[in-house]
Scaffold this active site. Structure first.
Site, short mmCIF file in Angstrom:
data_model
loop_
_atom_site.label_atom_id
_atom_site.label_comp_id
_atom_site.label_asym_id
_atom_site.label_seq_id
_atom_site.Cartn_x
_atom_site.Cartn_y
_atom_site.Cartn_z
N GLN A 81 0.81 -1.21 0.00
CA GLN A 81 0.00 0.00 0.00
C GLN A 81 0.86 1.27 0.00
O GLN A 81 2.05 1.24 0.28
CB GLN A 81 -0.90 0.02 1.24
CG GLN A 81 -2.04 -0.98 1.20
CD GLN A 81 -2.94 -0.84 2.41
OE1 GLN A 81 -2.83 -1.59 3.35
NE2 GLN A 81 -3.83 0.14 2.37
N HIS A 82 0.20 2.37 -0.30
CA HIS A 82 0.71 3.73 -0.08
C HIS A 82 1.78 4.20 -1.06
O HIS A 82 2.06 5.40 -1.12
CB HIS A 82 1.27 3.92 1.33
CG HIS A 82 0.35 3.59 2.44
ND1 HIS A 82 -0.91 4.13 2.54
CD2 HIS A 82 0.51 2.78 3.52
CE1 HIS A 82 -1.49 3.67 3.64
NE2 HIS A 82 -0.67 2.84 4.24
N ASP A 239 -2.23 -4.87 -0.03
CA ASP A 239 -1.84 -6.16 0.52
C ASP A 239 -2.69 -6.59 1.71
O ASP A 239 -3.06 -7.77 1.83
CB ASP A 239 -0.35 -6.18 0.87
CG ASP A 239 0.10 -5.00 1.71
OD1 ASP A 239 -0.73 -4.18 2.13
OD2 ASP A 239 1.33 -4.89 1.94
#
EC number: 2.7.1.17
Length: 481
Positions: A81-82, A239
């Protein structure tokens, strides 16, 4: 043809360190082939990776799967992520991606929170209070420090979006991964144009958010992968949301994931909005919510302590009053992005094994501190804590979580839950099933249960006290950054 009962699907996990691919029988959940290839992460002040390495790793992982991958009817990609991926007009990366554990944007995070109404306003608006891990703060950092790169970016993507787009030729994402950007409003489930305007990001540069169960596209020509043109491509997801699918989670089932980062989360039918910022009010990949707390330092940090001590990671010893806060990469929970590791209480008779156990205790302490905030108030406090991730197989991790949580601990036998969750999502495209129901049909959460033991309140209280007293050392002059 393979000896599968049903159609085959491919689930992918593109994580911080590597990309894994599973070819899965959609009827039974049996993994019929797998592959894995590494990619590199920069060291130093930032944490960056070249997105093209992720594609190369995906190609290699699928090559390792062999000819059976050519039989796949659908594919889905789960990913870290991110991460901030910036592409030019040709779809090529403008610069390496800024990863989730790049905390250089801590000053921008504080500034954004202050400029747009404070923590409570952010939590109500986006579900989360952005920290240095969030994509919006990374974009703000980039625009400030590398304005030419920001201007050159015609498309902005998350890691799993980048790979999905290379498969389909279309820019798409899903609500689960979008909810970790900081520019997706959880209340309206749409991009927040005021936040985007504040950081100077054109909404047209962002991917379309695909609805749960919707086809994101089909595999196009010229990709170089063993998929037939027209193979269905699912939306994919972040994830943690993929792992939630892979476990077939129902609301209230607590999960602790022990990887490079550590997370605790549970599916909820209520949208979270924690103004303290401890709990991120993420969306899941199905239509519910996935309140989650994350630490930056987990297995990698503890393994580093073991290496410094010259010990095997399992060589822990009990009976110590020493406290070790393993914040080697700064920390997100608690929110101390500029912190470093701290050791307190060292004595002449302290052993190396006790120091290692203290590192485990320090890593688990942060996760357990957030667990009650993640769970709904009506969640069963005696429900087993599902332990997943690379660390879940380690006896030292298992016993530390068991002792400090006071809960029974269940270790699912299924591995690669992110990739399995992606495979379940791909299966849902073919069968019309809910992806979590697919995983429950596959019995992915089945595994041994360790009975509960009395919670070690003394250790938890001691660590909390040291953390409180050491705050000025852990985050000196934070306001001046």
């Amino acid at each position: 043809m393979s000896a599968a009962e049903g159609p085959l699907v491919v689930g992918v996990d593109t994580s911080t360190q590597s990309t894994k691919a599973l070819v899965v029988d959609a009827a039974t959940g049996q993994v019929v082939a797998s592959g894995q290839a590494p990619h590199t992460v920069s060291t130093g002040a930032g944490r960056e990776s070249d997105p093209r390495q992720w594609w190369e790793a995906l190609c290699e992982a699928l090559r390792q799967c062999g000819d059976v991958a050519r039989e796949a009817s659908a594919v889905s990609i789960g990913g870290q992520q991110h991460g901030l991926v910036m592409l030019d007009a040709q779809g090529d990366p403008v610069r390496p991606a800024l990863l989730w554990n790049d905390v250089r944007s801590a000053p921008q995070a504080r500034r954004l929170v202050e400029e747009l109404g404070g923590p409570k306003a952010w939590a109500e608006r986006t579900g989360s209070v952005p920290s240095a891990s969030f994509t919006v703060t990374k974009w703000a950092w980039l625009a400030e420090h590398e304005p030419e790169a920001a201007r050159a970016a015609k498309s902005v993507r998350l890691p799993h979006d980048y790979l999905t787009e290379r498969l389909t030729g279309e820019g798409t994402t899903d609500r689960g991964d979008a909810s970790g950007t900081g520019w997706w409003a959880s209340g309206t489930e749409s991009y927040d144009e005021e936040i985007l305007a504040r950081v100077g990001l054109d909404p047209a540069s962002l991917p379309r958010v695909v609805r749960p169960g919707e086809v994101a596209g089909t595999v196009r020509d010229g990709h170089g992968l063993p998929f037939a043109k027209g193979t269905l491509v699912a939306a994919g997801t972040g994830d943690n949301a993929a792992a939630a699918l892979g476990l077939g989670l129902r609301p209230g089932m607590p999960v602790m994931s022990l990887g490079t980062s550590g997370t605790v989360y549970a599916v909820s039918q209520r949208r979270a909005a924690d103004p303290t910022g401890t709990v991120a009010g993420f969306a899941d990949a199905r239509g519910d919510w996935l309140p989650l707390a994350c630490t930056l330092n987990c297995t990698l940090a503890v393994d580093r302590v073991a290496a410094l001590l010259g010990l095997d990671r399992e060589a822990v010893e009990p009976g110590t009053d020493v406290t070790l806060l393993p914040y080697l990469d700064g920390e997100r929970t608690p929110n101390l992005p500029h912190s470093s590791g701290l050791l307190y209480g060292l004595r002449h008779d302290t052993t190396a094994g006790q120091l290692l156990q203290a590192a485990y205790d320090g890593a688990v302490h942060s996760l357990l501190g957030a667990l009650d905030l993640v769970l709904d108030t009506d969640a069963d406090p005696s429900a087993p804590l599902l332990l997943i991730g690379g660390g879940a197989r380690g006896a030292a991790w298992q016993q530390t979580v068991r002792r400090l949580s006071g809960r029974p601990v269940q270790i699912p036998e299924a591995r690669e839950l992110v990739a399995l969750g992606a495979a379940a999502q791909a299966t849902g495209l073919l069968t019309g099933e809910d992806a979590a129901a697919v995983a429950r049909r596959w019995k992915t959460a089945a595994g041994p249960v360790l009975d509960a033991v009395e919670r070690d309140e003394e250790t938890l209280t001691r660590i909390s006290g040291v953390l409180s007293d050491a705050a000025p050392l852990l985050e000196p002059n934070a306001d001046s950054r």
